[in-house]
Motif scaffolding. Structure first.
Motif, PDB file in Angstrom:
ATOM      1  N   MET A  45      14.284  17.853 -53.290  1.00 65.64           N
ATOM      2  CA  MET A  45      15.333  18.740 -53.762  1.00 65.64           C
ATOM      3  C   MET A  45      15.425  18.677 -55.277  1.00 65.64           C
ATOM      4  O   MET A  45      15.414  17.583 -55.850  1.00 65.64           O
ATOM      5  CB  MET A  45      16.667  18.357 -53.128  1.00 65.64           C
ATOM      6  CG  MET A  45      16.692  18.478 -51.606  1.00 65.64           C
ATOM      7  SD  MET A  45      18.294  18.023 -50.925  1.00 65.64           S
ATOM      8  CE  MET A  45      17.964  18.181 -49.172  1.00 65.64           C
ATOM      9  N   ALA A  46      15.561  19.838 -55.910  1.00 70.26           N
ATOM     10  CA  ALA A  46      15.541  19.886 -57.373  1.00 70.26           C
ATOM     11  C   ALA A  46      16.731  19.178 -57.989  1.00 70.26           C
ATOM     12  O   ALA A  46      16.646  18.666 -59.103  1.00 70.26           O
ATOM     13  CB  ALA A  46      15.504  21.346 -57.828  1.00 70.26           C
ATOM     14  N   SER A  47      17.872  19.127 -57.282  1.00 67.78           N
ATOM     15  CA  SER A  47      19.070  18.514 -57.833  1.00 67.78           C
ATOM     16  C   SER A  47      19.199  17.043 -57.474  1.00 67.78           C
ATOM     17  O   SER A  47      20.140  16.382 -57.898  1.00 67.78           O
ATOM     18  CB  SER A  47      20.310  19.256 -57.334  1.00 67.78           C
ATOM     19  OG  SER A  47      20.396  19.198 -55.917  1.00 67.78           O
ATOM     20  N   VAL A  90       3.801  12.695 -42.495  1.00 65.90           N
ATOM     21  CA  VAL A  90       4.431  13.820 -41.823  1.00 65.90           C
ATOM     22  C   VAL A  90       5.707  14.179 -42.584  1.00 65.90           C
ATOM     23  O   VAL A  90       6.616  13.357 -42.704  1.00 65.90           O
ATOM     24  CB  VAL A  90       4.766  13.502 -40.353  1.00 65.90           C
ATOM     25  CG1 VAL A  90       5.399  14.718 -39.677  1.00 65.90           C
ATOM     26  CG2 VAL A  90       3.507  13.077 -39.596  1.00 65.90           C
ATOM     27  N   SER A  91       5.766  15.383 -43.112  1.00 70.74           N
ATOM     28  CA  SER A  91       6.947  15.857 -43.839  1.00 70.74           C
ATOM     29  C   SER A  91       7.964  16.450 -42.875  1.00 70.74           C
ATOM     30  O   SER A  91       7.604  16.997 -41.829  1.00 70.74           O
ATOM     31  CB  SER A  91       6.548  16.898 -44.882  1.00 70.74           C
ATOM     32  OG  SER A  91       5.608  16.365 -45.789  1.00 70.74           O
ATOM     33  N   ASP A  92       9.236  16.342 -43.241  1.00 64.79           N
ATOM     34  CA  ASP A  92      10.332  16.916 -42.442  1.00 64.79           C
ATOM     35  C   ASP A  92      10.273  16.475 -40.989  1.00 64.79           C
ATOM     36  O   ASP A  92      10.519  17.261 -40.072  1.00 64.79           O
ATOM     37  CB  ASP A  92      10.314  18.448 -42.532  1.00 64.79           C
ATOM     38  CG  ASP A  92      10.608  18.950 -43.930  1.00 64.79           C
ATOM     39  OD1 ASP A  92      11.410  18.305 -44.622  1.00 64.79           O
ATOM     40  OD2 ASP A  92      10.031  19.979 -44.323  1.00 64.79           O
ATOM     41  N   ILE A  93       9.929  15.189 -40.775  1.00 69.61           N
ATOM     42  CA  ILE A  93       9.969  14.666 -39.419  1.00 69.61           C
ATOM     43  C   ILE A  93      11.398  14.678 -38.900  1.00 69.61           C
ATOM     44  O   ILE A  93      11.658  14.823 -37.708  1.00 69.61           O
ATOM     45  CB  ILE A  93       9.367  13.246 -39.378  1.00 69.61           C
ATOM     46  CG1 ILE A  93       9.151  12.795 -37.941  1.00 69.61           C
ATOM     47  CG2 ILE A  93      10.193  12.267 -40.181  1.00 69.61           C
ATOM     48  CD1 ILE A  93       8.346  11.523 -37.828  1.00 69.61           C
ATOM     49  N   LEU A  94      12.343  14.534 -39.832  1.00 67.72           N
ATOM     50  CA  LEU A  94      13.762  14.795 -39.662  1.00 67.72           C
ATOM     51  C   LEU A  94      14.188  15.570 -40.900  1.00 67.72           C
ATOM     52  O   LEU A  94      13.457  15.603 -41.892  1.00 67.72           O
ATOM     53  CB  LEU A  94      14.558  13.495 -39.529  1.00 67.72           C
ATOM     54  CG  LEU A  94      14.312  12.661 -38.259  1.00 67.72           C
ATOM     55  CD1 LEU A  94      15.032  11.322 -38.362  1.00 67.72           C
ATOM     56  CD2 LEU A  94      14.752  13.416 -37.006  1.00 67.72           C
ATOM     57  N   PRO A  95      15.345  16.220 -40.888  1.00 67.70           N
ATOM     58  CA  PRO A  95      15.759  16.969 -42.083  1.00 67.70           C
ATOM     59  C   PRO A  95      15.715  16.108 -43.342  1.00 67.70           C
ATOM     60  O   PRO A  95      16.273  15.017 -43.383  1.00 67.70           O
ATOM     61  CB  PRO A  95      17.193  17.395 -41.741  1.00 67.70           C
ATOM     62  CG  PRO A  95      17.200  17.495 -40.245  1.00 67.70           C
ATOM     63  CD  PRO A  95      16.295  16.390 -39.783  1.00 67.70           C
ATOM     64  N   TYR A 105      13.759   9.443 -47.661  1.00 68.84           N
ATOM     65  CA  TYR A 105      14.843  10.387 -47.370  1.00 68.84           C
ATOM     66  C   TYR A 105      15.432  10.892 -48.687  1.00 68.84           C
ATOM     67  O   TYR A 105      15.765  10.113 -49.583  1.00 68.84           O
ATOM     68  CB  TYR A 105      15.941   9.719 -46.542  1.00 68.84           C
ATOM     69  CG  TYR A 105      17.171  10.582 -46.338  1.00 68.84           C
ATOM     70  CD1 TYR A 105      17.142  11.688 -45.487  1.00 68.84           C
ATOM     71  CD2 TYR A 105      18.357  10.301 -47.013  1.00 68.84           C
ATOM     72  CE1 TYR A 105      18.261  12.488 -45.315  1.00 68.84           C
ATOM     73  CE2 TYR A 105      19.478  11.095 -46.840  1.00 68.84           C
ATOM     74  CZ  TYR A 105      19.430  12.185 -45.995  1.00 68.84           C
ATOM     75  OH  TYR A 105      20.540  12.987 -45.834  1.00 68.84           O
ATOM     76  N   ILE A 106      15.556  12.200 -48.800  1.00 63.60           N
ATOM     77  CA  ILE A 106      16.087  12.835 -50.001  1.00 63.60           C
ATOM     78  C   ILE A 106      17.370  13.582 -49.660  1.00 63.60           C
ATOM     79  O   ILE A 106      17.406  14.405 -48.747  1.00 63.60           O
ATOM     80  CB  ILE A 106      15.073  13.818 -50.617  1.00 63.60           C
ATOM     81  CG1 ILE A 106      13.793  13.084 -51.016  1.00 63.60           C
ATOM     82  CG2 ILE A 106      15.678  14.509 -51.833  1.00 63.60           C
ATOM     83  CD1 ILE A 106      13.971  12.078 -52.119  1.00 63.60           C
ATOM     84  N   HIS A 107      18.425  13.271 -50.399  1.00 58.96           N
ATOM     85  CA  HIS A 107      19.737  13.908 -50.255  1.00 58.96           C
ATOM     86  C   HIS A 107      20.088  14.502 -51.616  1.00 58.96           C
ATOM     87  O   HIS A 107      19.582  14.051 -52.648  1.00 58.96           O
ATOM     88  CB  HIS A 107      20.769  12.848 -49.830  1.00 58.96           C
ATOM     89  CG  HIS A 107      22.154  13.383 -49.617  1.00 58.96           C
ATOM     90  ND1 HIS A 107      23.079  13.504 -50.632  1.00 58.96           N
ATOM     91  CD2 HIS A 107      22.759  13.842 -48.491  1.00 58.96           C
ATOM     92  CE1 HIS A 107      24.198  14.003 -50.146  1.00 58.96           C
ATOM     93  NE2 HIS A 107      24.033  14.215 -48.849  1.00 58.96           N
TER      94      HIS A 107
END
Length: 276
Positions: free
Chosen positions: A1-3, A83-88, A110-112
């Protein structure tokens, strides 16, 4: 995420890249090929003194899955499946090396919007556990990391840091080596047109009371040529000239002179990276 804030491992990365990236005092050759089907191939050779080592790396991408296999000169096979986006907002990677049957490892990222968390666990009976986290924004991040060895029931590392990234400058302060070393770095982007950048990194040993520093610069002579310089308090002076002689193909010349070892010859390095 950019932010999202930078991962903990990226705190101070701009200064590290300015002072160390692309410096090479050996002879290195890299050939990279990319197919339209998602298959990529890279071959690397490195000559250091009288020793030559190399590896062949194959990368295959399909949807959210990436498979990376590397074979080196000593017949070691390294494999990594991501594996990308295995979960949100979550990426997982499984890696192992052959013949090392204890090298299996699982990494989860994990990116938030306001946090970045990285974890790693060894896949063996006495695994090494690592966890790092950073909170904040894309401009300001505060983070820490910890490593624990279950075999010895001891901490292998615990570090903390804060980083500030702006379009024209970047600053970071890190408490490293289990709280024994304080490291501060600053990078200033002087001229965005020609890429002129200056930076410095200072280290203070809290237990030894010893200090060290490194300063460096980068300047684009033209759109295809970059020159970097580096000076350390230990008397070593280094320079680098990198030329993109064709799209995505680089030739890099590096040199380092140790003023405290006047009888030693300067270190010279040449790196050629081809990407047809």
């Amino acid at each position: 995420m950019a932010s999202s804030p930078a991962s903990f491992s990226d705190i101070g990365k701009r200064a590290k890249d300015l002072l160390t990236k692309d410096y090479n005092f050996d002879h290195k050759f890299t050939l990279s090929l990319q197919g339209s089907s998602g298959l990529g191939l890279a071959a690397t050779g490195l000559k250091r003194d009288q020793i030559f080592v190399g590896d062949i790396n194959t990368l295959y991408k399909s949807g959210k899955t990436t498979v990376d296999v590397k074979v080196d000169t000593y017949s070691n096979v390294s494999t990594k499946v991501t594996v990308s986006d295995i979960l949100p907002s979550t990426k997982a990677a499984f890696s192992f090396k052959i013949p090392d049957h204890k090298s299996g490892k699982l990494d989860v990222n994990y990116i938030h919007p306001h946090a970045a968390i990285d974890s790693s666990i060894g896949l063996n009976p006495t695994p090494l556990l690592e966890l790092s986290a950073a909170i904040g924004s894309k401009d300001l991040s505060l983070g820490a990391e910890v490593g624990f060895d279950t075999a010895s029931s001891s901490f292998t590392k615990y570090n903390a840091g804060i980083g500030l990234n702006k379009p024209d400058y970047s600053a970071a302060v890190l408490l490293m080596d289990k709280g024994q070393t304080l490291k501060a770095s600053y990078v200033h982007f002087v001229n965005p047109i020609n890429g002129t950048t200056v930076g410095a990194e200072m280290t203070h040993g809290l237990s030894t009371n010893e200090n060290s520093f490194t300063i460096g610069s980068s300047h684009a002579i033209d759109i295809s040529t970059v020159v970097k310089t580096r000076l350390s308090d230990n008397g070593k002076v280094a320079m680098l000239c990198q030329r993109e002689w064709r799209p995505k193909s680089l030739i890099t010349f590096s040199a380092e002179y140790d003023s405290k070892a006047s009888n030693a010859a300067p270190k010279l390095g040449l790196a050629l990276a081809l990407k047809p």
